[in-house]
Design a protein around this motif. Structure first.
Motif, PDB file in Angstrom:
ATOM      1  N   ARG A   1       0.801  -1.260  -0.162  1.00 46.33           N
ATOM      2  CA  ARG A   1       0.084   0.045   0.006  1.00 46.33           C
ATOM      3  C   ARG A   1       0.646   1.178  -0.113  1.00 46.33           C
ATOM      4  O   ARG A   1       1.924   1.227   0.733  1.00 46.33           O
ATOM      5  N   ASN A   2       0.239   2.218  -0.578  1.00 49.34           N
ATOM      6  CA  ASN A   2       1.218   3.546  -0.697  1.00 49.34           C
ATOM      7  C   ASN A   2       0.676   4.326   0.553  1.00 49.34           C
ATOM      8  O   ASN A   2      -0.326   4.617   0.942  1.00 49.34           O
ATOM      9  N   PRO A   3       1.793   4.638   1.389  1.00 52.79           N
ATOM     10  CA  PRO A   3       1.638   5.445   2.618  1.00 52.79           C
ATOM     11  C   PRO A   3       1.097   6.925   2.490  1.00 52.79           C
ATOM     12  O   PRO A   3       0.439   7.325   3.282  1.00 52.79           O
ATOM     13  N   LEU A   4       1.278   7.365   1.232  1.00 53.61           N
ATOM     14  CA  LEU A   4       0.872   8.748   1.152  1.00 53.61           C
ATOM     15  C   LEU A   4      -0.854   9.031   1.130  1.00 53.61           C
ATOM     16  O   LEU A   4      -1.312   9.983   1.323  1.00 53.61           O
ATOM     17  N   VAL A   5      -1.416   7.760   0.727  1.00 50.51           N
ATOM     18  CA  VAL A   5      -2.866   7.853   0.810  1.00 50.51           C
ATOM     19  C   VAL A   5      -3.423   7.579   2.136  1.00 50.51           C
ATOM     20  O   VAL A   5      -4.756   7.869   2.299  1.00 50.51           O
ATOM     21  N   LYS A   6      -2.640   7.138   3.048  1.00 50.07           N
ATOM     22  CA  LYS A   6      -3.122   6.951   4.559  1.00 50.07           C
ATOM     23  C   LYS A   6      -4.490   6.032   4.595  1.00 50.07           C
ATOM     24  O   LYS A   6      -5.357   6.411   5.029  1.00 50.07           O
TER      25      LYS A   6
END
Length: 238
Positions: A130-135
């Motif tokens: 998962r992309n951490p920027l999307v939270k």
């Protein structure tokens, strides 16, 4: 991952179709499914004709996997990346965000180094995260309703409740509790922890151990990932 309920709350989806489609693009025969869990997707790889070694440290999950259709076509191993043979596989794949269970940089470096060692020259390493920027955890924390499943032995309705502790030192911690809906009796209580690595961090770590042609697809489409992408699917070559 709780084997008792895992397959029931993780149904077939776009991610599964994507992994099968990506494998079709690769001229591969021998595949290692690392972190295979209950074999939910592994047995579909077997049905598609791949020669598969499936590895997971959870013995209970492997026992669930062995009961499934096409499981007799798979070599099941209770273990981890150190159990991968050297220069043996056309593809090593990790699905269902298994890449996020490696909480330290040392453990992550160890697993990707083991994968590099295990692949044949020109072999492929595929995994999602998962992309951490999307939270994503912010959406998780808003959902206060339990998932439901059925005990396949007793027939009892089960509820799966999740409590979130949040981040400590970049590691996200939460707890899953499986209860019998009728009585409230706790059947399983597990602590879960995930590491959210950035696209840049993952790309650099793969380069460092010797992978090349590193591609990051976004959200189960054959398109380049972006900052808004929820899920990364990395595909690199030895």
């Amino acid at each position: 991952m709780i084997p008792l309920v895992y397959d029931q709350i993780n149904r077939w989806g776009k991610d599964d179709e994507f992994f099968l489609a990506l494998l079709k693009k690769i001229n591969a025969k021998k595949l290692a499914d690392l972190g295979c869990g209950t074999g939910r997707l592994t047995t579909h790889f077997a049905k598609a004709g791949y020669h598969i070694t499936a590895i997971d440290p959870n013995e209970e999950a492997i026992e669930y996997a062995k009961r499934k259709e096409n499981s007799d076509k798979v070599t099941w191993i209770v273990g981890d990346s150190t159990n991968l043979e050297t220069n043996a596989y056309d593809v090593v794949i990790m699905t269902a965000n298994v890449a996020q269970v490696f909480l330290t940089e040392e453990s992550w470096q160890n697993v990707i180094s083991d994968v590099h060692r295990a692949l044949k020259s020109g072999g492929h390493f595929i995994f999602d995260t998962r992309n951490p920027l999307v939270k994503a955890w912010e959406e998780w924390e808003k959902d206060e309703t339990p998932d439901v499943a059925t005990d396949q032995v007793s027939g009892e309705l089960l509820e799966i409740w999740t409590e979130y502790e949040g981040f400590i030192d970049d590691v996200f911690t939460f707890y899953e509790t499986v209860k019998i809906a009728r009585t409230g009796e706790i059947v399983v209580h597990e602590k879960m922890q995930l590491k959210f690595r950035t696209q840049e961090n993952i790309h650099e770590s793969l380069q460092q151990v010797g992978f090349s042609r590193i591609q990051a697809y976004g959200d189960w489409e054959f398109q380049q990932a972006s900052a808004e992408t929820k899920s990364f699917i990395f595909h690199s070559v030895k």
